[in-house]
Design a protein around this motif. Structure first.
Motif: not given
Length: 333
Positions: A73-92
């Motif tokens: 359930a929590s395994s994806q959290v760090s990748y979401i945070n990285t997407a924020i830090a890297q200023r991604q335009d979209a997360l799928v």
């Protein structure tokens, strides 16, 4: 006075122009898109994210696939945070839990990242669009309908699911249970819902356990590509081969041998590559300002054509397809 009137008129004209400004009609080039599957070693997820990469190439986006090795359930959290830090335009992403990711996804949205879920949804507040493989009710009911035909609408049946918290699995199972309430299924009884946690060995063991625990078992539905292939592998060398019907959701390539040797008669799926492809086009359309996620909006998705945003931001790819010995060699995924 005349100057004041002219100034007000000019201001009104400017506001009018802003009010009726057209949304962009093309996808921006160079968008940064992160594709986050449930786990990266799942064959289904590999095909799904490859579809996303193919779409990104078509539209000139910079896309990457990242993700955990497990479907916790929590395994994806760090990748979401990285997407924020890297200023991604979209997360799928294909969510491992409907609610656990919400604080992190909301933080991403506040940072300007457009959120699109595919395959497995979050609560509505966690994303803008959800790309559903097919109507959830249709998938759940179709699985029971197919199994009913295979076992003559009589006998004990079980479900071999993925994780207990997988939102797509649980929604499909709910509709399976609704379908089973219909009179034509009065002689079919759901005796067990087992969980293989989208792990090959655990799913294999759970299938073995179902057959040993329920001697009157006539059929198993496994609505997960890991589960159905592991279940078929066990069944293929079991005395129950030909006696217990196994169906569910699988890919043609992983199920071909089991269909041809008679372990499995028929199963269903859509093209998972198309799910990722559609999700990436949807994310790019959002990030380009072409759509906002409002019900009734339409957008183009390359080779798949035109799609309409439904209630709560749901976009449906299409109905599931039934694979059997007569057609399975026509497909390669």
């Amino acid at each position: 006075m005349k100057k004041r009137i002219l100034l007000l008129s000019a201001l009104a004209l400017g506001l009018s122009t802003l009010s009726f400004a057209q949304a962009p009609t093309s996808i921006k080039k160079g968008l940064k898109i992160t594709l986050l599957p449930k786990n990266i070693n799942n064959p289904y997820n590999v095909i799904e994210t490859q579809g996303g990469l193919d779409a990104a190439k078509e539209i000139g986006a910079v896309a990457k696939v990242v993700g955990p090795s497990d479907a916790g359930a929590s395994s994806q959290v760090s990748y979401i945070n990285t997407a924020i830090a890297q200023r991604q335009d979209a997360l799928v992403l294909a969510a491992n839990d409907a609610n656990a990711l919400l604080p992190y996804l909301n933080r991403a949205k506040q940072a300007g990242v457009k959120i699109v879920t595919m395959d497995s949804d979050t609560a509505v507040s966690g994303r803008t669009l959800f790309i559903n493989q097919a109507n959830s009710e249709g998938i759940g009911r179709a699985q029971v309908q197919l199994l009913g035909k295979l076992i003559g609408y009589k006998g004990d049946i079980a479900v071999l699911s993925a994780t207990p918290n997988a939102t797509n699995q649980n929604t499909w199972i709910k509709w399976m249970e609704e379908e089973l309430k219909l009179p034509k299924y009065k002689d079919m009884k759901l005796v067990k819902i087992a969980y293989g946690n989208d792990d090959d060995q655990k799913s294999f063991t759970e299938m073995q356990g179902l057959i040993q625990a329920y001697p009157n078992l006539k059929g198993v539905i496994s609505p997960t590509t890991v589960g159905i292939s592991a279940g078929a592998r066990y069944l293929s060398t079991s005395p129950s081969k030909g006696k217990v019907a196994l169906t569910g959701l699988g890919t043609p390539n992983q199920m071909r041998a089991f269909v041809k040797d008679g372990t499995v008669t028929a199963f269903q799926l859509w093209n998972p590559g198309d799910v990722g492809y559609l999700a990436t086009y949807a994310a790019a359309s959002l990030a380009s300002g072409m759509i906002t996620g409002k019900q009734g909006e339409t957008f183009m998705a390359g080779k798949l054509g035109k799609y309409t945003v439904g209630k709560d931001g749901e976009v449906v790819l299409g109905p599931p397809y039934t694979f059997d010995k007569a057609n399975i060699d026509k497909f390669d995924f």
